[in-house]
Design a protein around this motif. Structure first.
Motif, PDB file in Angstrom:
ATOM      1  N   VAL A  84      12.161   3.076  -1.624  1.00 14.39           N
ATOM      2  CA  VAL A  84      10.863   3.398  -2.229  1.00 14.39           C
ATOM      3  C   VAL A  84       9.825   2.360  -1.815  1.00 14.39           C
ATOM      4  N   LEU A  85      10.173   1.094  -1.869  1.00 14.47           N
ATOM      5  CA  LEU A  85       9.233   0.036  -1.503  1.00 14.47           C
ATOM      6  C   LEU A  85       8.802   0.151  -0.041  1.00 14.47           C
ATOM      7  N   ASP A 126      12.503  11.277 -13.407  1.00 10.96           N
ATOM      8  CA  ASP A 126      13.085  12.133 -12.377  1.00 10.96           C
ATOM      9  C   ASP A 126      13.632  11.323 -11.207  1.00 10.96           C
ATOM     10  N   LEU A 127      13.545   9.988 -11.312  1.00 11.25           N
ATOM     11  CA  LEU A 127      13.999   9.116 -10.241  1.00 11.25           C
ATOM     12  C   LEU A 127      14.661   7.873 -10.831  1.00 11.25           C
ATOM     13  N   LEU A 128      15.906   7.613 -10.431  1.00  7.95           N
ATOM     14  CA  LEU A 128      16.612   6.404 -10.831  1.00  7.95           C
ATOM     15  C   LEU A 128      16.657   5.454  -9.646  1.00  7.95           C
ATOM     16  N   LEU A 129      16.260   4.204  -9.867  1.00  7.79           N
ATOM     17  CA  LEU A 129      16.273   3.188  -8.824  1.00  7.79           C
ATOM     18  C   LEU A 129      17.220   2.061  -9.204  1.00  7.79           C
ATOM     19  N   GLY A 168       0.795  -1.223   0.000  1.00  2.00           N
ATOM     20  CA  GLY A 168       0.000   0.000   0.000  1.00  2.00           C
ATOM     21  C   GLY A 168       0.829   1.275   0.000  1.00  2.00           C
ATOM     22  N   VAL A 169       2.035   1.219  -0.555  1.00  2.00           N
ATOM     23  CA  VAL A 169       2.921   2.385  -0.597  1.00  2.00           C
ATOM     24  C   VAL A 169       2.550   3.274  -1.779  1.00  2.00           C
ATOM     25  N   ARG A 170       2.653   4.571  -1.577  1.00  2.00           N
ATOM     26  CA  ARG A 170       2.423   5.540  -2.653  1.00  2.00           C
ATOM     27  C   ARG A 170       3.660   6.414  -2.809  1.00  2.00           C
ATOM     28  N   TRP A 171       4.099   6.598  -4.068  1.00  2.00           N
ATOM     29  CA  TRP A 171       5.284   7.426  -4.340  1.00  2.00           C
ATOM     30  C   TRP A 171       5.081   8.069  -5.709  1.00  2.00           C
ATOM     31  N   GLU A 172       4.813   9.352  -5.712  1.00  2.00           N
ATOM     32  CA  GLU A 172       4.558  10.070  -6.966  1.00  2.00           C
ATOM     33  C   GLU A 172       5.873  10.392  -7.665  1.00  2.00           C
ATOM     34  N   LEU A 193       7.511  -5.605  -7.857  1.00  2.00           N
ATOM     35  CA  LEU A 193       7.117  -4.887  -6.644  1.00  2.00           C
ATOM     36  C   LEU A 193       6.894  -3.403  -6.913  1.00  2.00           C
ATOM     37  N   LEU A 194       7.736  -2.817  -7.752  1.00  2.00           N
ATOM     38  CA  LEU A 194       7.566  -1.391  -8.066  1.00  2.00           C
ATOM     39  C   LEU A 194       6.266  -1.153  -8.821  1.00  2.00           C
ATOM     40  N   GLY A 195       5.810  -2.146  -9.572  1.00  2.00           N
ATOM     41  CA  GLY A 195       4.555  -2.015 -10.298  1.00  2.00           C
ATOM     42  C   GLY A 195       3.345  -1.896  -9.378  1.00  2.00           C
ATOM     43  N   LYS A 196       3.522  -2.247  -8.099  1.00  2.00           N
ATOM     44  CA  LYS A 196       2.436  -2.155  -7.130  1.00  2.00           C
ATOM     45  C   LYS A 196       2.442  -0.842  -6.348  1.00  2.00           C
ATOM     46  N   VAL A 197       3.449  -0.012  -6.556  1.00  2.00           N
ATOM     47  CA  VAL A 197       3.546   1.266  -5.842  1.00  2.00           C
ATOM     48  C   VAL A 197       2.642   2.286  -6.516  1.00  2.00           C
ATOM     49  N   GLU A 198       1.678   2.791  -5.785  1.00  2.00           N
ATOM     50  CA  GLU A 198       0.731   3.758  -6.336  1.00  2.00           C
ATOM     51  C   GLU A 198       1.435   5.067  -6.675  1.00  2.00           C
ATOM     52  N   GLY A 199       1.094   5.628  -7.826  1.00  2.00           N
ATOM     53  CA  GLY A 199       1.648   6.917  -8.228  1.00  2.00           C
ATOM     54  C   GLY A 199       2.985   6.833  -8.926  1.00  2.00           C
ATOM     55  N   LEU A 200       3.602   5.647  -8.941  1.00  2.00           N
ATOM     56  CA  LEU A 200       4.919   5.485  -9.549  1.00  2.00           C
ATOM     57  C   LEU A 200       4.777   4.979 -10.980  1.00  2.00           C
ATOM     58  N   THR A 201       5.313   5.745 -11.926  1.00  2.00           N
ATOM     59  CA  THR A 201       5.348   5.324 -13.324  1.00  2.00           C
ATOM     60  C   THR A 201       6.750   4.833 -13.631  1.00  2.00           C
ATOM     61  N   LEU A 202       6.873   3.578 -14.037  1.00  2.00           N
ATOM     62  CA  LEU A 202       8.186   2.995 -14.315  1.00  2.00           C
ATOM     63  C   LEU A 202       8.399   2.945 -15.824  1.00  2.00           C
ATOM     64  N   THR A 203       9.414   3.663 -16.284  1.00  2.00           N
ATOM     65  CA  THR A 203       9.699   3.736 -17.712  1.00  2.00           C
ATOM     66  C   THR A 203      10.972   2.957 -18.028  1.00  2.00           C
ATOM     67  N   PRO A 204      11.024   2.234 -19.146  1.00  2.00           N
ATOM     68  CA  PRO A 204      12.201   1.416 -19.471  1.00  2.00           C
ATOM     69  C   PRO A 204      13.454   2.269 -19.654  1.00  2.00           C
TER      70      PRO A 204
END
Length: 254
Positions: free
Chosen positions: A240-241, A208-211, A130-134, A158-169
């Motif tokens: 983040v998680l 804007d965020l590198l993981l 239930g984590v949210r990270w815009e 796991l990152l795909g379940k973080v609300e507000g987080l868009t993961l780009t290749p």
């Protein structure tokens, strides 16, 4: 054995201990949320990888003996680093080819070693927290985690379940950032060229965020971004998680 009875020894790693303790706290939070009982053995030391990569097998073996003794009593040994986990899992047994008894101990130990995020996904089947990270983020795969431990899809799942987080290749996500531990010291010019290319690839995504899952990679990339005057936050995936929003990005005072 139920998930709630799983005893995990957390191998903190040198870089986390000395430069980014928040990664260790995030790891504990995530492991406990997954149902583990977590302990951090005080006797643990460096995994010995710098000495091993420099050809110093004697000192590496001495460190390995200490680490194995400190963690033998746990059900699992978990590290928030593919690099260190790869050392523990794949290279420790090779140190004792001339000592059958110690080699057997090292092999039993290696069987229990996991990288943090792969352990959460593959062993504990961790549910959504239930984590949210815009943010718009991209992910860099560290060499050891990817090639030695096959860690690729687990962090993305796991990152795909973080609300507000868009993961780009990330183009060239599997390409080395140029850190490589002692490689960055011995071959500074080559390393600088490699990390500069990596920064260009990250910037091209518009994220804007590198993981990533290895602090060595993240510190190397964050340092290059800072020297080039580019503003891209760099964070360990565990932070983040675990929702540690109050921790400054790497290279920004944290």
């Amino acid at each position: 054995m139920t998930k709630q009875s799983v005893r995990v020894g957390l191998f903190v790693t040198c870089l986390v201990d000395l430069f980014r303790p928040s990664v260790g706290f995030a790891a504990v939070k995530l492991l406990e949320a997954a149902g583990c009982v977590v302990e951090v053995p005080a006797a643990q030391t460096c995994c010995g990888q710098p000495a091993y990569n420099s050809g110093d097998r004697a000192d590496t073996a001495a460190l390995a003996r200490n680490v194995i003794a400190a963690f033998e009593g746990f059900d699992h040994v978990v590290a928030p680093s593919g690099s260190c986990a790869g050392m523990l899992k794949h290279h420790y047994p090779r140190l004792f080819d001339d000592d059958p008894a110690m080699k057997a101990r090292a092999e039993r130990f290696a069987d229990k070693v996991h990288e943090l995020v792969s352990f959460l996904v593959d062993v504990m089947e961790m549910p959504d927290q239930g984590v949210r990270w815009e943010a718009t983020a991209t992910y860099h795969d560290s060499c050891s985690g990817l090639r030695e431990l096959k860690v690729r899809e687990q962090p993305r799942a796991l990152l795909g379940k973080v609300e507000g987080l868009t993961l780009t290749p990330l183009p060239g996500a599997e390409t080395c950032c140029g850190f490589g531990g002692t490689f960055a010291v011995k071959y500074g010019e080559v390393s600088t060229d490699m990390v500069s290319r990596k920064c260009d690839d990250v910037a091209a995504t518009g994220a804007d965020l590198l993981l990533a899952g290895d602090l060595g990679c993240l510190m190397n990339i964050a340092g290059r971004f800072r020297r080039e005057g580019k503003r891209v936050e760099c964070r360990h995936v565990a932070e983040v998680l675990a929702g540690l929003r109050d921790v400054p990005a790497i290279g920004e005072g944290g």
